[in-house]
Design a protein around this motif. Structure first.
Motif, PDB file in Angstrom:
ATOM      1  N   LEU A  23       0.847  -1.189   0.000  1.00 47.08           N
ATOM      2  CA  LEU A  23       0.000   0.000   0.000  1.00 47.08           C
ATOM      3  C   LEU A  23       0.881   1.237   0.000  1.00 47.08           C
ATOM      4  N   CYS A  24       0.867   1.973  -1.108  1.00 49.51           N
ATOM      5  CA  CYS A  24       1.633   3.213  -1.229  1.00 49.51           C
ATOM      6  C   CYS A  24       0.653   4.370  -1.110  1.00 49.51           C
ATOM      7  N   CYS A  25       0.831   5.208  -0.099  1.00 48.86           N
ATOM      8  CA  CYS A  25      -0.123   6.295   0.119  1.00 48.86           C
ATOM      9  C   CYS A  25       0.485   7.357   1.020  1.00 48.86           C
ATOM     10  N   ARG A  26      -0.164   8.510   1.057  1.00 51.88           N
ATOM     11  CA  ARG A  26       0.287   9.618   1.904  1.00 51.88           C
ATOM     12  C   ARG A  26      -0.278   9.544   3.322  1.00 51.88           C
ATOM     13  N   GLU A  27      -1.478   8.988   3.461  1.00 55.24           N
ATOM     14  CA  GLU A  27      -2.125   8.892   4.767  1.00 55.24           C
ATOM     15  C   GLU A  27      -2.413   7.418   5.057  1.00 55.24           C
ATOM     16  N   PRO A  28      -1.422   6.683   5.556  1.00 51.73           N
ATOM     17  CA  PRO A  28      -1.559   5.235   5.693  1.00 51.73           C
ATOM     18  C   PRO A  28      -2.695   4.770   6.594  1.00 51.73           C
ATOM     19  N   ALA A  29      -2.929   5.436   7.707  1.00 50.65           N
ATOM     20  CA  ALA A  29      -3.999   4.987   8.602  1.00 50.65           C
ATOM     21  C   ALA A  29      -5.352   5.085   7.900  1.00 50.65           C
ATOM     22  N   ARG A  30      -5.593   6.193   7.230  1.00 51.83           N
ATOM     23  CA  ARG A  30      -6.875   6.380   6.531  1.00 51.83           C
ATOM     24  C   ARG A  30      -7.022   5.388   5.385  1.00 51.83           C
ATOM     25  N   GLU A  31      -5.981   5.244   4.568  1.00 54.62           N
ATOM     26  CA  GLU A  31      -6.059   4.350   3.417  1.00 54.62           C
ATOM     27  C   GLU A  31      -6.135   2.887   3.827  1.00 54.62           C
ATOM     28  N   LEU A  32      -5.434   2.518   4.896  1.00 53.03           N
ATOM     29  CA  LEU A  32      -5.493   1.138   5.357  1.00 53.03           C
ATOM     30  C   LEU A  32      -6.893   0.812   5.866  1.00 53.03           C
ATOM     31  N   ALA A  33      -7.533   1.763   6.550  1.00 47.05           N
ATOM     32  CA  ALA A  33      -8.910   1.549   7.006  1.00 47.05           C
ATOM     33  C   ALA A  33      -9.840   1.368   5.805  1.00 47.05           C
ATOM     34  N   ARG A  34      -9.661   2.168   4.757  1.00 45.52           N
ATOM     35  CA  ARG A  34     -10.477   2.018   3.533  1.00 45.52           C
ATOM     36  C   ARG A  34     -10.238   0.666   2.880  1.00 45.52           C
ATOM     37  N   LEU A  35      -8.980   0.271   2.796  1.00 48.74           N
ATOM     38  CA  LEU A  35      -8.628  -1.002   2.180  1.00 48.74           C
ATOM     39  C   LEU A  35      -9.286  -2.160   2.935  1.00 48.74           C
ATOM     40  N   ILE A  36      -9.197  -2.143   4.255  1.00 45.51           N
ATOM     41  CA  ILE A  36      -9.786  -3.201   5.078  1.00 45.51           C
ATOM     42  C   ILE A  36     -11.294  -3.270   4.852  1.00 45.51           C
ATOM     43  N   ALA A  37     -11.936  -2.112   4.790  1.00 41.79           N
ATOM     44  CA  ALA A  37     -13.386  -2.072   4.579  1.00 41.79           C
ATOM     45  C   ALA A  37     -13.780  -2.689   3.245  1.00 41.79           C
ATOM     46  N   HIS A  38     -12.937  -2.550   2.235  1.00 43.26           N
ATOM     47  CA  HIS A  38     -13.278  -3.049   0.902  1.00 43.26           C
ATOM     48  C   HIS A  38     -12.853  -4.486   0.648  1.00 43.26           C
ATOM     49  N   VAL A  39     -11.886  -4.973   1.392  1.00 40.45           N
ATOM     50  CA  VAL A  39     -11.452  -6.355   1.167  1.00 40.45           C
ATOM     51  C   VAL A  39     -12.551  -7.314   1.605  1.00 40.45           C
ATOM     52  N   LEU A  47       2.297  -4.320   3.466  1.00 38.80           N
ATOM     53  CA  LEU A  47       3.484  -3.478   3.549  1.00 38.80           C
ATOM     54  C   LEU A  47       3.058  -2.071   3.170  1.00 38.80           C
ATOM     55  N   VAL A  48       3.213  -1.124   4.089  1.00 40.43           N
ATOM     56  CA  VAL A  48       2.878   0.272   3.824  1.00 40.43           C
ATOM     57  C   VAL A  48       4.151   1.000   3.417  1.00 40.43           C
ATOM     58  N   ILE A  49       4.068   1.740   2.311  1.00 39.75           N
ATOM     59  CA  ILE A  49       5.156   2.623   1.887  1.00 39.75           C
ATOM     60  C   ILE A  49       4.551   4.016   1.824  1.00 39.75           C
ATOM     61  N   SER A  50       5.091   4.930   2.617  1.00 41.07           N
ATOM     62  CA  SER A  50       4.487   6.255   2.710  1.00 41.07           C
ATOM     63  C   SER A  50       5.536   7.309   3.013  1.00 41.07           C
ATOM     64  N   PRO A  51       5.305   8.536   2.529  1.00 42.04           N
ATOM     65  CA  PRO A  51       6.185   9.621   2.940  1.00 42.04           C
ATOM     66  C   PRO A  51       5.880  10.075   4.372  1.00 42.04           C
ATOM     67  N   ALA A  52       4.772   9.601   4.941  1.00 39.40           N
ATOM     68  CA  ALA A  52       4.382   9.993   6.296  1.00 39.40           C
ATOM     69  C   ALA A  52       5.384   9.435   7.304  1.00 39.40           C
ATOM     70  N   ALA A  53       6.130  10.328   7.918  1.00 34.58           N
ATOM     71  CA  ALA A  53       7.124   9.935   8.925  1.00 34.58           C
ATOM     72  C   ALA A  53       6.677  10.453  10.279  1.00 34.58           C
ATOM     73  N   ASP A  54       5.410  10.268  10.551  1.00 34.11           N
ATOM     74  CA  ASP A  54       4.800  10.703  11.798  1.00 34.11           C
ATOM     75  C   ASP A  54       4.569   9.469  12.674  1.00 34.11           C
ATOM     76  N   PRO A  55       5.069   9.469  13.900  1.00 32.68           N
ATOM     77  CA  PRO A  55       4.905   8.289  14.757  1.00 32.68           C
ATOM     78  C   PRO A  55       3.449   7.851  14.912  1.00 32.68           C
ATOM     79  N   LYS A  56       2.521   8.804  14.954  1.00 36.30           N
ATOM     80  CA  LYS A  56       1.104   8.435  15.094  1.00 36.30           C
ATOM     81  C   LYS A  56       0.586   7.727  13.846  1.00 36.30           C
ATOM     82  N   GLN A  57       1.038   8.149  12.674  1.00 33.71           N
ATOM     83  CA  GLN A  57       0.644   7.474  11.434  1.00 33.71           C
ATOM     84  C   GLN A  57       1.217   6.065  11.404  1.00 33.71           C
ATOM     85  N   ILE A  58       2.477   5.933  11.786  1.00 28.89           N
ATOM     86  CA  ILE A  58       3.132   4.624  11.770  1.00 28.89           C
ATOM     87  C   ILE A  58       2.465   3.697  12.785  1.00 28.89           C
ATOM     88  N   GLY A  59       2.305   4.178  14.016  1.00 31.07           N
ATOM     89  CA  GLY A  59       1.640   3.380  15.045  1.00 31.07           C
ATOM     90  C   GLY A  59       0.207   3.049  14.652  1.00 31.07           C
TER      91      GLY A  59
END
Length: 192
Positions: A23-39, A47-59
């Motif tokens: 999953l390549c995205c800018r907002e991993p938490a939001r996109e991962l939640a969307r992905l889970i809802a659609h699967v 595997l998340v690849i993101s420019p987001a280097a925010d501990p809260k996004q990573i956690g």
């Protein structure tokens, strides 16, 4: 193994089972939640690849079920290949920057529910020496550096780490550090 590009709303993910998702995205938490809802079924390792280097996004990504996290621009081709292969087999991988952010205490502490369900269990399961070793490991020190700080041989530290991993029920240092920081890595369980 083949790769297929999918975009939101991720409808293609429902058509067949997948071994892993990158999953390549800018907002991993939001996109991962969307992905889970659609699967709509058991989510494969992500595997998340993101420019987001925010501990809260990573956690947040790990709390939602990510298996691995790479900060864009913080890895080379070899590290990407290892992360994809490891994620495919359920192993947790972090790029150096993601690991550093989590190790600096940037992860959110376990919620009251997680604490009630044993969020402090990893610390209680270990001896005082093993807790010292885990604290140093979580701060980015390797076995040789830990040995030097605690006046132990590298072999003794590695033996202690093997015992720690067994006690914590993890496969390696990254999973141990995530658990130590209060982030339980997902292992192929249903998130839906």
């Amino acid at each position: 193994m083949s790769l297929t590009r999918v975009s939101p709303p991720y409808r293609e993910l429902r058509t067949r089972p997948w071994h892993a998702i990158v999953l390549c995205c800018r907002e991993p938490a939001r996109e991962l939640a969307r992905l889970i809802a659609h699967v709509g079924h058991v989510v494969p390792p992500v595997l998340v690849i993101s420019p987001a280097a925010d501990p809260k996004q990573i956690g947040g990504a790990f709390r939602l079920g990510a298996t691995s996290y790479l900060v864009a621009g913080d890895f080379n081709r070899s590290a990407l290949s290892a992360a994809v292969d490891g994620t495919l087999h359920g192993h947790t991988h972090l790029s150096p920057r993601a690991a550093s952010l989590l190790q600096q205490g940037g992860a959110e502490p376990p919620s009251a529910v997680e604490a009630a369900e044993g969020g402090e269990a990893p610390r209680r399961a270990l001896s005082p020496r093993e807790r010292q070793i885990m604290d140093l490991l979580a701060n980015g020190f390797g076995a040789m550096e830990i040995g030097g700080r605690l006046s132990l041989t590298e072999k003794t530290v590695r033996n202690n780490l093997s015992n720690i991993y067994a006690k914590l029920g993890v496969r390696g240092s990254t999973e141990a550090v995530l658990l130590w920081l209060g982030i339980t890595p997902r292992r192929g369980t249903s998130l839906g």
